[in-house]
Design a protein around this motif. Structure first.
Motif, PDB file in Angstrom:
ATOM      1  N   PRO A 158      -4.189   0.688  -2.185  1.00  0.00           N
ATOM      2  CA  PRO A 158      -3.500  -0.575  -2.457  1.00  0.00           C
ATOM      3  C   PRO A 158      -2.628  -0.503  -3.716  1.00  0.00           C
ATOM      4  CG  PRO A 158      -5.856  -0.920  -2.056  1.00  0.00           C
ATOM      5  CD  PRO A 158      -5.659   0.566  -2.202  1.00  0.00           C
ATOM      6  N   GLU A 186      -2.994   5.002   1.966  1.00  0.00           N
ATOM      7  CA  GLU A 186      -3.443   3.610   2.091  1.00  0.00           C
ATOM      8  C   GLU A 186      -4.077   3.041   0.823  1.00  0.00           C
ATOM      9  OE1 GLU A 186      -5.418   2.953   5.857  1.00  0.00           O
ATOM     10  OE2 GLU A 186      -3.552   3.444   6.888  1.00  0.00           O
ATOM     11  N   LEU A 240       0.834  -1.193   0.000  1.00  0.00           N
ATOM     12  CA  LEU A 240       0.000   0.000   0.000  1.00  0.00           C
ATOM     13  C   LEU A 240       0.865   1.238   0.000  1.00  0.00           C
ATOM     14  CD1 LEU A 240       0.066   1.083   3.117  1.00  0.00           C
ATOM     15  CD2 LEU A 240      -1.696  -0.642   3.444  1.00  0.00           C
TER      16      LEU A 240
END
Lengths: 172, 172
Positions: free
Chosen positions: B138, B136, B29
């Motif tokens: 991915p 955050e 991430l």
């Protein structure tokens, strides 16, 4: 599963988790002159053979206004590649490299990307030069080349943001 | 589902097929300074804030030798984007454009791509500049920038191939 079938002793395969974190829909397929991995160019070139990007329904309308851009970024799914190698060795010998330090089709998510020249727009299809993949490779995205693109809509506060703070260190 | 919640009358949503043609595994991430879509830059810049690409196991070994490349191509999954728009209108007004003529995060397969500068390699992570996505987000792939990359291994017949035939027409 792959054009490179066997890992030698310098290569490393891992027990890859199931690829179940997100799902892709194929938006079309690439028609190219190459029927086997060994015939494909290792990277596309702007004066390469004419290829056709055929778009499936219901996505053809998403091509509207694409002729504004003479270069496009194309993402495609390298459906015949194995996905479990973290170290790979060049076929001709040499030091093993990490998969993220290679543009090999063998990778955890086998997505290829090419920058192509847009030659013509047909009904539900594009003629381009610069592809490097097998005939009938599934397509997953097409977008304007980043260098030609100016975002539409109003600016965002982050557009001009540079250092995270006076130290240049991450702020998260 | 998306930073842009409502399609206006110039936009068009379709009944998108289920995204079941292939599956992705998240390889890590991105840690970035941006907590909301409106804060993100619309495109990354090479002098942008320092961001960290954190790689999950079992993939960290795939970073080996990555310091050879000062620029990397990063693919990430824009997990909060809707996927069913084929025509989109800039928020500030203007003609609706096809999704494939935009770099909007709203697309059938919401994959973002950035070219980043590699600043440092940490244990299982990279520090980079040039990202433009939410904290955050991915990650799905990292590879050397195409302009810096020379394929390893022996040449393929297609490497120097240009026109498909004397007429320049597709051969497939």
């Amino acid at each position: 599963m792959s054009g490179r079938d066997v890992a030698d002793e310098r290569e490393r395969a891992v027990a890859a988790p199931p690829p179940a974190d997100a799902g892709l829909v194929f938006i079309g397929l690439a028609r190219t002159p190459w029927k086997s991995r060994m015939d494909c160019p290792r990277m596309g070139r702007p004066d390469g053979p004419l290829c056709r990007l055929e778009i499936f329904e219901p996505w053809t309308e998403a091509l509207r206004t694409i002729a504004l851009y003479e270069r496009l970024e194309v993402l495609y799914w390298l459906h015949r590649s194995r996905r479990d190698l973290v170290l790979q060795s060049p076929r001709g010998g040499g030091e093993a490299r990490g998969t993220f330090a290679l543009r090999s089709p063998v990778r955890p998510n086998p997505i290829g990307s090419s920058i192509v020249r847009l030659i013509a727009v047909e009904e539900g299809a594009l003629l381009v030069r610069g592809m490097d993949c097998l005939d009938e490779t599934p397509l997953i995205d097409i977008k304007p080349d980043r260098c030609l693109y100016k975002p539409a809509g109003p600016p965002h506060p982050g557009d001009l943001q540079m250092e995270s703070d006076a130290t240049g260190r991450p702020v998260f």
